[in-house]
Every structure is written in C-alpha cells, then in structure tokens.
Design an enzyme around this catalytic site. Sequence first.
Site, short mmCIF file in Angstrom:
data_model
loop_
_atom_site.label_atom_id
_atom_site.label_comp_id
_atom_site.label_asym_id
_atom_site.label_seq_id
_atom_site.Cartn_x
_atom_site.Cartn_y
_atom_site.Cartn_z
N HIS A 167 3.80 4.19 -1.68
CA HIS A 167 4.77 4.66 -2.67
C HIS A 167 5.89 5.43 -1.98
CE1 HIS A 167 1.36 4.51 -5.79
NE2 HIS A 167 2.31 3.75 -6.28
N CYS A 254 -0.36 12.76 -6.61
CA CYS A 254 -0.75 11.71 -7.56
C CYS A 254 -1.84 12.11 -8.55
CB CYS A 254 -1.15 10.46 -6.80
SG CYS A 254 -2.55 10.69 -5.73
C1 CIR Z 1 -3.64 2.73 -5.70
O1 CIR Z 1 -3.56 2.07 -4.64
O2 CIR Z 1 -3.01 2.43 -6.71
C2 CIR Z 1 -4.53 3.94 -5.70
N1 CIR Z 1 -5.73 3.70 -4.97
C3 CIR Z 1 -3.81 5.13 -5.11
C4 CIR Z 1 -2.61 5.54 -5.88
C5 CIR Z 1 -1.98 6.77 -5.34
N2 CIR Z 1 -0.89 7.15 -6.14
C6 CIR Z 1 0.13 7.90 -5.72
O3 CIR Z 1 0.19 8.22 -4.54
N3 CIR Z 1 1.07 8.22 -6.58
#
Ligand code: CIR
Length: 261
Positions: A167, A254
């Site tokens: 991200h 997150c």
């Molecule tokens: C994903 O790959 O969607 C989740 N395992 C991790 C998301 C992390 N989100 C973020 O950094 N905003």
Amino acid sequence: MTYRHNTFNRALMRRPADNTDAGLTSQSDVSVDNALMKQQYEAYTVALRDCGLELDILSSDDRFPDGHYVEDTAVLYDDMAFICQPPHPIRAGEPPSIAAELTHLRCIPATDDATIEGGDVLFCADRVLIGLSERTNLVGAEQLRAALHTVDSALKVDFVSFSGVLHLKSGITELAPGVILKSPDMHTDYDFGFTECITLPPEESYAADVLPVNDAVLIPDGFPTVGALADKHYARVYRLNMSEFEKMDGGVTCLSLRYRS
Ligand code: CIR
C-alpha cells in the site's frame, strides 16, 4: 505541532479472528502465532486509549481473516465515509460490514468497477495522496477524490503511482509535520519536494508505516532509526511489537479507523 488530520477522539476496530493466517500475504511460509497476535492487538488498543481515543471494537469474525485491517475498508473525512472496495474476493465482505457501523456518517460507496483500499490513502501536509497500486485503480482513486471534494472542494488530492510495496502507507507515512518516512523498497516518480522525505535503511523498510495520533506516535518496535526520529519529534512514543501483523503485511496504521466525533 499536530495537524488536524492527526487529531482524533474515536476509532473503529475489529478484533483479529482465529484464522488470520488464512488472510492475504506477500510472504511465503509464514505461521502466525494467533495468541501472540491477540496480545499485540491488546497493546495497540492500550496505546490508542492512552492517546485519548475511545474505541469501538467489533468482535472477531472468521469470515474475514484480514478483517482486523479495518483501515482498508473506508476513508473517513469529517461527516463523510467513503466505503472502499478491495479487489480480492476474500476481503470483499469487509467494507459492507464496516459501513453498517458508520451509518452516523454520510456514506459514499465505491462502485463495482472501482478497486480501492484505505491503506493507499495518506493525509499529509496540505494534501491527500491516493496511491495507484495493485489494490487501488484509477476509477477508485477518482471516486475517492470526488467524495473528498464533497466535503472540501479546495482540497488538494494527488494520485501517486508506485511499486515495490503493498500500500501507499506501507511505503510512506508522515512521522511529523514536514517529515515523511519512505521505505527504500517503494519506487515512485512522485515529487516529495513539498516536505522533508527521509529514506530509511533497507532493514527498516517495514517501519515506514507509523501512526501519529494527537500529540504522540505509534511505531513498530525494533527499528532504531525510526525510533530515534520519533523520539526527536515526540515526547510520547509507543513502540509496539508488530511481529505477527508484519507476517501478513499489516502495519500500525491499518488496525484502526480513526476519526473525530
Ligand atoms: C492484506 O494483504 O490485505 C492484509 N493481509 C494486510 C493489509 C494491511 N493493510 C494496510 O496496511 N492498510
């Protein structure tokens, strides 16, 4: 000095499920210690409460192994909640379930042709940056920009194409006013000339994702360069062990959807 966009009194969260290692990750052969993850999650909630936030924490839900990464489900700005649309089917059910908790806000949902996750959105300095990534397409970015402009038509919104990290906020966050931390893994042509931009050493790439909250900052523990920079800018620095979230590509931003009520 804190920016208004780092000033919060409330956050929406969701507890990690028991099957978090069924979630998405770019890493191979990871094994999440769920008990340890839950301890780390509790420490995160303690830090946010200590920063003055009231937390609304939803129960875990095994339908959503990535459901605790709530930041990706919505972008909140004043009275408006833009409801995101992750491209992976395994995360598709998360935004509607979060939208159901945000009915006090003016919800604007992304349309079916959009993909967008809140991890690609950074409020910093005088602008909002929306990353164009494998998770966020141009349609999603344009819809979010339009939604933000329903609140403030003069808001500066830039799109940032990048590669090398999941991200936008895996690659850059704003540690303090005028100071952006950048992962050396992130590649972009975007001009950060409006601010100081510190590229971290390769071994601290993960710590480019930091979370300023009111007059304090949350950072992952174990990253000396980022720790020293945080100490320089803040009297209160929360160093959080994030090992189990890191295995699944999750950072400190997150785990919560922060806002002012
Ligand atoms: C994903 O790959 O969607 C989740 N395992 C991790 C998301 C992390 N989100 C973020 O950094 N905003």
